[in-house]
Design an enzyme around this catalytic site. Structure first.
Site, PDB file in Angstrom:
ATOM      1  N   CYS A 104      -3.904   8.022   8.584  1.00 22.75           N
ATOM      2  CA  CYS A 104      -5.130   7.556   7.915  1.00 22.75           C
ATOM      3  C   CYS A 104      -5.852   6.496   8.765  1.00 22.75           C
ATOM      4  O   CYS A 104      -5.365   5.376   8.914  1.00 22.75           O
ATOM      5  CB  CYS A 104      -4.756   6.994   6.541  1.00 22.75           C
ATOM      6  SG  CYS A 104      -6.088   6.144   5.690  1.00 22.75           S
ATOM      7  N   CYS A 151      -6.776   3.313   6.888  1.00 26.31           N
ATOM      8  CA  CYS A 151      -5.549   2.533   6.621  1.00 26.31           C
ATOM      9  C   CYS A 151      -5.205   1.678   7.832  1.00 26.31           C
ATOM     10  O   CYS A 151      -4.845   0.502   7.696  1.00 26.31           O
ATOM     11  CB  CYS A 151      -4.381   3.464   6.298  1.00 26.31           C
ATOM     12  SG  CYS A 151      -4.614   4.481   4.828  1.00 26.31           S
TER      13      CYS A 151
END
Length: 140
Positions: free
Chosen positions: A31, A34
């Site tokens: 991600c 993230c």
């Protein structure tokens, strides 16, 4: 203070049973957003040492916890206090916005009791001694 790594097996002990509030970051290695907020969360973990725990749950390795809390996208940040989820924030944000979110929710909880904020909608948790006006006037 370093970020606390949490698994499905340790979630109850490290988050639900914590004596201080815990911000849980549900994330994954693949991600991009993230990874983008990871340095900010590291800095916040140091700044809030002893006051708030910043924890991370890898959703690929630990599917039970995110499923339990209805995580449908990442990054997803959830604030827990006394074993209750009291606020959530979806998506990446700069450090200043993350810090503001933490502080606003901490201040509001201290003044009005627990709330549960999901996608900007406020709900009182059971046994909350706050007014609807107080909950409606708070923005995350």
């Amino acid at each position: 203070m370093a970020i606390t790594q949490v698994t499905d097996d340790s979630f109850k002990e490290k988050v639900m049973d914590s004596s201080i509030p815990v911000v849980v970051d549900f994330w994954a290695e693949w991600c991009g957003p993230c990874k983008q907020i990871a340095p900010a969360l590291e800095e916040l973990a140091s700044e809030y040492e002893g006051q708030i725990t910043i924890a991370k749950v890898n959703v690929d390795e630990n599917p039970v916890s995110p499923s339990k809390f209805g995580v449908r996208g990442i990054p997803a940040l959830f604030l827990f206090k006394n074993g209750e989820m009291v606020a959530s924030k979806m998506g990446a944000s700069p450090k200043a916005a993350l810090k503001s979110w933490i502080e606003e929710n901490q201040k509001f909880i201290q003044q009005n009791g627990f709330i549960y904020s999901f996608f900007g909608r406020k709900r009182r948790l059971p046994n909350v001694a706050s007014t609807d006006k107080g909950i409606q006037s708070h923005s995350v």
